[in-house]
Enzyme design. Structure first.
Site, PDB file in Angstrom:
ATOM      1  N   ASP A  20      -2.904 -12.335  -0.177  1.00  0.00           N
ATOM      2  CA  ASP A  20      -2.579 -13.308  -1.231  1.00  0.00           C
ATOM      3  C   ASP A  20      -1.080 -13.501  -1.429  1.00  0.00           C
ATOM      4  OD1 ASP A  20      -5.312 -13.550  -1.657  1.00  0.00           O
ATOM      5  OD2 ASP A  20      -5.325 -11.959  -3.154  1.00  0.00           O
TER       6      ASP A  20
ATOM      7  N   HIS B 180      -6.991 -19.135   1.008  1.00  0.00           N
ATOM      8  CA  HIS B 180      -5.619 -19.604   1.219  1.00  0.00           C
ATOM      9  C   HIS B 180      -5.419 -20.902   0.439  1.00  0.00           C
ATOM     10  CE1 HIS B 180      -5.214 -17.164   5.218  1.00  0.00           C
ATOM     11  NE2 HIS B 180      -5.488 -16.424   4.169  1.00  0.00           N
TER      12      HIS B 180
ATOM     13  N   LYS C 149       0.219 -17.213   2.136  1.00  0.00           N
ATOM     14  CA  LYS C 149       0.189 -17.620   3.551  1.00  0.00           C
ATOM     15  C   LYS C 149      -0.204 -19.088   3.712  1.00  0.00           C
ATOM     16  CE  LYS C 149      -2.731 -14.228   4.173  1.00  0.00           C
ATOM     17  NZ  LYS C 149      -2.601 -13.477   2.914  1.00  0.00           N
TER      18      LYS C 149
END
Ligand code: GDP
Ligand code: IMO
Ligand code: MG
Length: 421
Positions: free
Chosen positions: A13, A41, A16
């Protein structure tokens, strides 16, 4: 051409998804190399927010090829939901999303096994995302897995055999379940999956590189969750480190170019397991509130704490990081003092080396910095950085031995500052 790799240096977390999206215009292909729908994501742009689980984060930048690599484990049911959500918001995936025939399938019974194993561990549970990740990788390694390419030959037979085996285990664990609704969603997912190009991604990527196309490999989770180098056993079941890009895509180590290591200006963790710099006080709560630190998949509150340079240095080492990216620095904007953990004291002895395992005996040693107490969220260039912020950056770069090349000052694509120095 080389493959550049972007991966998390902490417990996942780190942001990315956002940065893969920002970097995608420089690449022709974005490929996920490991993990599965345990990942969440998040990307934000033009007032919209998207959360991707299995689909690479290069999907929103027009015309780029996105590949789900052989190292990924794919749940057709969740994949279908993800595809439909993207289509509803006007993003067409046809001919842009390719799936490796060698990626392993998460079966509905893998999800049940995940729940059953967690229940059987009681207080020692890992706190998994419940997506069947561990059992699927277990079947892969024990040579019992089903792969996407199996959809093309005798699939029903292979599926029935795997499910019979799983049912036996579930029976032994006295786990009660109803497979019928799960199977219904799953087989609908299989039909969705079949509409995509199922490819030999290893050949595809290597050919693309030979032809001079640029590839960005997208990691999931983070180094501290790596099966070999993370805080075992409180880890995920894949190699999240740079080497995972080689095995998860079929590329040779000499093909690796830049390794982008991404971290938050502080630190978070979801699920169980050690976290030496964790804060249990108001400061930790403030980080959670300001950083909206709740899981993007499970909604679970993320545990928050100060940045841990012992763990980060280790992550830089095992990944061979060539460029650092610092995220969520805006979350620290209001803090009067910022702490960094520079060493651990273990049984009275100080060390800067990450130990074999982190236990309750690990006491973090902190160095304090004055906060910048400035709203950085609208800044566009490094020239605007407050002096205290620059001092913090320089200290991190010197401690980690690698330059910071990008600073993120908010969740939006636009809130990203590329450093020239
Ligand atoms: P990932 O799994 O590494 O892609 O990260 P997640 O998406 O799970 O979590 C990162 C969260 O932080 C998401 O909600 C992002 O929208 C958000 N985010 C990313 N970068 C920044 C930033 O620089 N500042 C703030 N405040 N939020 C950010
Ligand atoms: P992204 O890619 C944060 C954690 C789980 C649990 C452990 C094992 O969004 O950074 P698993 O379901 O993989 O068997 O769970 O790993 N975990 C993550 N934590 N971000 C993730 O992914 C994660 N994927 C798994 O919370 O502690
Ligand atoms: Mg995430």
């Amino acid at each position: 051409m080389k493959v550049d790799v972007l991966l998390g240096l902490q417990w996942g977390d780190e942001g990315k998804g956002k940065i893969v999206d920002v970097l995608t215009p420089k690449y022709d292909i974005v490929a996920r190399f490991q993990g599965g729908p345990n990942a969440g994501h998040t990307l934000e742009f033009e007032g919209q927010k998207y959360v991707l689980r299995s689909i690479p984060s290069g999907i929103f930048q027009g015309g780029k090829i996105n590949i789900i690599g052989n190292g990924v484990v794919l749940d057709p049911a969740l994949f279908k939901v993800e595809v439909e959500d993207l289509q509803k918001s006007g993003h067409n995936l046809t001919n842009r999303l390719l799936i490796s025939k060698k990626a392993h399938l998460i079966l509905p019974t893998h999800r049940l096994l995940d729940a059953a194993y967690e229940a059987s561990k009681g207080d020692e549970k890992i706190g998994t995302t419940g997506k069947g990740i561990g059992p699927t990788y277990t079947d892969k390694v024990s040579r019992n897995g089903l792969r996407v390419g199996d959809l093309l030959h005798n699939f029903e037979e292979k599926y029935a055999k795997a499910v019979a085996r799983h049912r036996e285990i579930l029976r032994n664990l006295n786990f009660e379940y109803d497979l019928i609704p799960l199977e219904k969603e799953w087989f609908a997912g299989i039909e969705c999956l079949k509409r995509f190009q199922l490819i030999d991604s290893d050949h595809f990527i290597n050919k693309a590189l030979t032809e001079g196309r640029k590839v960005l490999a997208e990691g999931a989770q983070g180094t501290m969750l790596d099966i070999d180098f993370g805080s075992y056993p409180f880890v995920t079941s894949s190699n999240t480190v740079c080497a995972g890009a080689c095995t998860g895509l079929g590329i040779a180590p000499k093909r690796i170019g830049e390794v982008y290591g991404i971290f938050k200006a502080y630190c978070t963790r979801v699920g169980s397991g050690p976290f030496p710099t964790e804060l249990f006080d108001e400061t930790g709560q403030e980080m959670r509130n300001l950083g909206h630190e709740y899981g993007s998949v499970t909604g679970r509150p993320r545990r928050c704490g100060w940045i841990d340079l012992v763990a980060l240095r280790y992550a830089v080492m095992v990944n061979g990081v060539t460029q650092l990216i610092m995220m969520k620095s805006d979350v620290m904007d209001a803090f009067e003092t910022i702490k960094t953990c520079v060493a651990y004291k273990i049984d009275g002895i100080e060390t800067e080396d990450f130990p074999f395992e982190i236990t309750d005996n690990v006491e973090p040693i902190f160095v304090e910095f004055p906060g910048w107490q400035t709203d950085m969220t609208k800044m566009q260039s490094e020239n605007e950085f407050p002096e205290e912020f620059n001092a913090y950056l320089t200290f991190l770069e010197e401690s980690l031995g690698v330059g910071i090349k990008i600073v993120s000052v908010g969740p939006d694509r636009e809130q990203t500052i590329i450093l020239n120095s």
